[in-house]
Design a protein around this motif. Structure first.
Motif, PDB file in Angstrom:
ATOM      1  N   ARG A 275      -3.560  -7.495   0.394  1.00 60.07           N
ATOM      2  CA  ARG A 275      -3.939  -6.380  -0.963  1.00 60.07           C
ATOM      3  C   ARG A 275      -5.118  -5.681  -0.481  1.00 60.07           C
ATOM      4  NH1 ARG A 275      -4.448  -9.644  -6.494  1.00 60.07           N
ATOM      5  NH2 ARG A 275      -4.371  -7.363  -6.978  1.00 60.07           N
ATOM      6  N   LEU A 276      -5.896  -6.304   0.325  1.00 56.15           N
ATOM      7  CA  LEU A 276      -7.166  -5.257   0.530  1.00 56.15           C
ATOM      8  C   LEU A 276      -6.845  -4.088   1.614  1.00 56.15           C
ATOM      9  CD1 LEU A 276     -10.070  -7.861   0.697  1.00 56.15           C
ATOM     10  CD2 LEU A 276      -9.650  -6.042  -1.038  1.00 56.15           C
ATOM     11  N   GLY A 277      -5.598  -4.631   2.161  1.00 51.44           N
ATOM     12  CA  GLY A 277      -5.174  -3.501   3.103  1.00 51.44           C
ATOM     13  C   GLY A 277      -5.655  -3.879   4.554  1.00 51.44           C
ATOM     14  N   GLN A 278      -6.245  -5.122   4.904  1.00 49.62           N
ATOM     15  CA  GLN A 278      -6.828  -5.457   5.913  1.00 49.62           C
ATOM     16  C   GLN A 278      -5.750  -6.471   6.892  1.00 49.62           C
ATOM     17  OE1 GLN A 278     -10.957  -6.976   5.905  1.00 49.62           O
ATOM     18  NE2 GLN A 278     -11.015  -6.599   3.949  1.00 49.62           N
ATOM     19  N   VAL A 279      -4.714  -5.574   7.571  1.00 48.18           N
ATOM     20  CA  VAL A 279      -3.735  -6.164   7.861  1.00 48.18           C
ATOM     21  C   VAL A 279      -3.825  -7.158   9.224  1.00 48.18           C
ATOM     22  CG1 VAL A 279      -1.954  -4.543   7.065  1.00 48.18           C
ATOM     23  CG2 VAL A 279      -3.197  -3.895   9.284  1.00 48.18           C
ATOM     24  N   ASP A 280      -4.971  -6.485  10.119  1.00 47.23           N
ATOM     25  CA  ASP A 280      -4.991  -7.263  11.399  1.00 47.23           C
ATOM     26  C   ASP A 280      -5.661  -8.823  10.734  1.00 47.23           C
ATOM     27  OD1 ASP A 280      -4.288  -5.212  12.860  1.00 47.23           O
ATOM     28  OD2 ASP A 280      -6.313  -4.547  13.242  1.00 47.23           O
ATOM     29  N   ALA A 303       5.231  -4.144   6.401  1.00 51.76           N
ATOM     30  CA  ALA A 303       5.451  -2.665   5.627  1.00 51.76           C
ATOM     31  C   ALA A 303       4.025  -1.890   5.318  1.00 51.76           C
ATOM     32  CB  ALA A 303       6.360  -3.097   4.407  1.00 51.76           C
ATOM     33  N   VAL A 304       2.983  -2.687   4.984  1.00 49.55           N
ATOM     34  CA  VAL A 304       1.806  -2.130   4.531  1.00 49.55           C
ATOM     35  C   VAL A 304       1.289  -1.786   5.908  1.00 49.55           C
ATOM     36  CG1 VAL A 304      -0.576  -2.739   3.945  1.00 49.55           C
ATOM     37  CG2 VAL A 304       1.225  -3.599   2.650  1.00 49.55           C
ATOM     38  N   ASP A 328       0.675   6.000  -1.292  1.00 51.89           N
ATOM     39  CA  ASP A 328       1.474   5.527  -2.446  1.00 51.89           C
ATOM     40  C   ASP A 328       2.668   4.357  -1.821  1.00 51.89           C
ATOM     41  OD1 ASP A 328       0.365   7.012  -4.211  1.00 51.89           O
ATOM     42  OD2 ASP A 328       1.827   8.536  -4.184  1.00 51.89           O
ATOM     43  N   ALA A 329       3.101   4.664  -0.871  1.00 57.96           N
ATOM     44  CA  ALA A 329       4.070   3.598  -0.096  1.00 57.96           C
ATOM     45  C   ALA A 329       3.285   2.443   0.076  1.00 57.96           C
ATOM     46  CB  ALA A 329       4.889   4.011   0.873  1.00 57.96           C
ATOM     47  N   ALA A 330       2.275   2.574   0.522  1.00 53.65           N
ATOM     48  CA  ALA A 330       1.706   1.445   1.255  1.00 53.65           C
ATOM     49  C   ALA A 330       1.104   0.297   0.133  1.00 53.65           C
ATOM     50  CB  ALA A 330       0.266   1.759   2.249  1.00 53.65           C
ATOM     51  N   ALA A 335      -0.501  -3.271  -0.827  1.00 52.84           N
ATOM     52  CA  ALA A 335      -1.998  -3.263  -0.589  1.00 52.84           C
ATOM     53  C   ALA A 335      -2.502  -2.539  -1.820  1.00 52.84           C
ATOM     54  CB  ALA A 335      -2.260  -2.553   0.605  1.00 52.84           C
ATOM     55  N   ASP A 336      -2.199  -3.170  -3.132  1.00 58.16           N
ATOM     56  CA  ASP A 336      -2.643  -2.648  -4.079  1.00 58.16           C
ATOM     57  C   ASP A 336      -4.252  -2.711  -4.729  1.00 58.16           C
ATOM     58  OD1 ASP A 336      -2.496  -5.386  -4.624  1.00 58.16           O
ATOM     59  OD2 ASP A 336      -1.720  -5.316  -6.618  1.00 58.16           O
ATOM     60  N   PHE A 337      -4.989  -3.431  -3.760  1.00 50.13           N
ATOM     61  CA  PHE A 337      -6.266  -3.556  -4.163  1.00 50.13           C
ATOM     62  C   PHE A 337      -7.178  -2.914  -3.040  1.00 50.13           C
ATOM     63  CE2 PHE A 337     -10.037  -5.315  -6.114  1.00 50.13           C
ATOM     64  CZ  PHE A 337      -9.801  -5.428  -7.404  1.00 50.13           C
TER      65      PHE A 337
END
Length: 663
Positions: A275-280, A303-304, A328-330, A335-337
């Motif tokens: 959700r925070l976009g920290q994929v690694d 996907a994110v 917007d796609a991410a 990754a909504d937060f």
């Protein structure tokens, strides 16, 4: 041993059980702490005592890492212990007629070597030892006396000097927390049992969606049992429900510090990091066993990651439309937060000259405190936040704020070349603008225009600098150049009223009445209560009519609604050139009073229109002649011809009609 013959370790059992939990719910495992430990008396030879160990019951909850452990009865006969597990095997240990755990201060005594636990005892790992133990131990395990923080009946590591010990009648094993003792229930006074009761109440609050109440209860449970990782994980769930994502991440990390193999905490932390976009970091926790614990969440993570990579690539080449689309796609992918994705959207809107939208989105950027320690597009995420804020402040003409924001970004990430370049640019532009302002105040307009031009060379899309330079051209009576700079400013900020007002004034000076009226009308929409703009519009409209050869009767700005008292006065008003708006009313009607207030305000806003009112109680002949049956009624005449009649109009309908026929 498993049925397949392969050894099954405790950590395997714990991890497998933890990963079968439901997603994003608190841990509902409950400990059976029903009876305290009671000492076994030394039995005379020939007597037989049967002791049954109870197993801790595992609810179908999310968070416990210990699986079910079923223990068969342990039978004590004349110095021998026979243990049957699932009826498949039986081991015996022969000893003297001494108790399994002595109640005196002496150490364990048996035929086995010193410091070895007899078969059937609870070991520090929390398991029931089935086979005969032959390896030596460096430290002895003793039963707590109840004087410490563990409570009476707890098993503590390293008793030192052979403390007193008691043989239990019922042994309840719990999930072991690293660096903490295995707790054995000791009755209603046990802090662990009290913590379990509080945690259970917190779970009930969580199920009802009362996250604040659940959080308070989990805090109490943690205070009673600070080393319980499941309580920390539950607290993270409550914080997530309250949208306090940053704090929830910290709680999951604390749970993993207490228990590095706690699968539930790994899974929950992975979801929060997505959700925070920290994929690694999310991938590390999602696949901590070597393979993903949840294939669906892995697909979300991928996907994110894919959209974030495309977004960063588009940003590098300045393709802001593509960057906006990928952001917007991410966000939609999960990754909504993410604060840095929110700021990337703000930056893209700013670069597309949609400043109003950028300002609105800036207020919607998620607040994650503490800020995630990750990087985006080559700079620290927190530094990127101030990086974008500096650009917003500079676009709005708040150059001092822009300098402070860029300095903050440089402090957070001093190694980023992009941050360093922006800080340098903002500082130089702010200096150029300040110098231009000083020169303008000194009426040195030519030099001031050069100072603003210097700032524009560094920041060629800054509407404020264009507007300031247009003011210099206006003072120098260079109308065309002023209009050009106003056009540039409006190109980058379409709703910026200062350049619009200055352009209208320039068109006035050049007697471009059509353009002037158009600009003033646009200003009236943005500044409906500005009397100066209304007066300028009135004079521009009068000048436009004169330039077309039209007769202008009303040459004074700010007239009032004219009251009609006779039929002759009414006929004269009807035949006036241009537009006349007549309000038929009665003094006692409340709705008529409201329309009268609207008409008064229209006089200022539409000074070229004639506004009149007729009280049909005072002049019934006019009302009869005009066939007025209901009040309020408004009639609009244009060049002596009635073009509109409105019965009981609203303010919106009335203003629309007036504006429509005024053109």
């Amino acid at each position: 041993m498993s049925h397949s013959g392969k050894p099954v370790t405790e950590s395997d059992n714990r991890l497998r059980d933890s990963l079968t939990s439901d997603t994003n719910k608190p841990d509902f495992r409950e400990l059976d702490l029903g009876s305290p430990v009671s000492p076994l008396r030394t039995q005379p030879r020939g007597l037989t005592t049967t002791t049954t160990t109870t197993s801790s019951s595992s609810s179908s909850s999310s968070g416990s890492v210990t699986g079910r452990i079923r223990h068969a009865p342990v039978t004590v006969r004349s110095g021998s212990v026979t243990v049957s597990q699932s009826g498949s095997r039986s081991d015996s240990v022969t000893s003297n007629s001494q108790p399994l755990i002595s109640s005196s201060s002496s150490s364990y005594s048996a035929t086995s070597p010193a410091n070895v636990l007899p078969t059937g005892n609870i070991c520090p790992s929390g398991k029931i030892q089935i086979t005969e133990m032959t390896q030596s131990r460096s430290r002895s395990d003793v039963l707590g006396s109840g004087t410490g923080t563990y409570g009476h009946g707890s098993i503590m590591r390293g008793g030192g000097g052979g403390g007193s010990s008691v043989s239990p009648a019922k042994l309840i094993s719990t999930r072991q927390v690293p660096s903490s003792p295995v707790i054995v229930g000791t009755g209603s006074s046990s802090p662990v049992k009290a913590a379990e009761e509080v945690k259970r109440a917190g779970n009930e609050m969580y199920k009802k969606g009362l996250f604040s109440e659940a959080l308070k209860l989990y805090d109490k449970a943690i205070a009673l049992s600070p080393t319980n990782a499941a309580y920390r994980s539950n607290r993270a769930a409550a914080l997530t429900g309250l949208a306090r994502i940053g704090e929830a991440v910290e709680e999951c990390e604390e749970a993993l510090r207490l228990d590095p193999n706690y699968g539930r905490a790994h899974h929950r932390l992975a979801l929060l990091l997505i959700r925070l976009g920290q994929v690694d970091s999310a991938r590390k926790h999602l696949c901590f066993l070597g393979k993903p614990s949840d294939p669906m969440e892995l697909r979300k993570l991928e996907a994110v990651e894919r959209h974030m990579s495309k977004c960063a690539d588009a940003r590098k080449v300045g393709d802001w439309k593509a960057s906006l689309m990928e952001v917007d796609a991410a966000i939609v992918s999960g990754a909504d937060f993410s604060p840095h994705l929110g700021m990337c959207k703000v930056e893209a809107l700013l670069k597309l000259h949609r400043l109003d939208d950028a300002q609105a989105k800036l207020l919607e950027v998620p607040k994650a405190e503490p800020f995630p320690a990750s990087r985006f597009s080559g700079m620290a995420c927190e530094a990127y936040t101030y990086f974008v804020k500096a650009q917003i402040e500079m676009a709005l003409g708040r150059f001092e704020n822009a300098v402070m924001a860029s300095e903050k970004a440089s402090e957070i990430d001093p190694r980023s070349n992009e941050v360093a370049m922006l800080h340098n640019t903002v500082t130089l532009v702010a200096r150029a603008r300040a110098r231009g302002n000083d020169l303008y105040k000194s009426e040195r307009y030519t030099e001031a225009s050069s100072a603003y031009a210097e700032g524009l060379r560094l920041e060629p899309c800054n509407a404020v600098l264009y507007c300031n330079r247009a003011a210099c051209w206006f003072k120098l009576r260079m109308w065309e150049r002023s209009v050009e700079d106003c056009n540039q400013a409006l190109r980058f900020q379409p709703r910026y009223t200062k350049p619009l007002l200055r352009r209208a004034a320039c068109n006035n000076k050049m007697e471009r009445w059509v353009a002037a009226v158009s600009d003033y009308e646009a200003l009236r929409k943005e500044l409906p209560h500005d009397k100066e703009v209304a007066e300028s519009l009135f004079h521009a409209q009068v000048a436009l009519k004169k330039s077309r050869g039209e007769e202008v009767l009303n040459k004074e700005f700010g007239g009032e609604v004219e009251e009609v008292y006779s039929r002759e006065q009414f006929r004269t008003a009807m035949n006036l050139p241009g537009v006349s708006v007549i309000h038929f009313l009665t003094a006692s009607d409340h709705q008529c009073e409201q329309i009268s207030l609207f008409m008064d305000s229209f006089c200022t806003r539409y000074p070229s229109i004639h506004f009149l009112k007729v009280d049909i109680d005072k002049c019934p002949s006019i009302g009869n002649a005009e066939n007025v049956r209901v009040v309020p009624t408004v009639k609009i005449y244009k060049n002596g011809t009635r073009v509109k009649e409105i019965v009981c109009p609203s303010k919106e309908v009335l203003e629309y009609s007036v504006r429509h026929y005024s053109g």
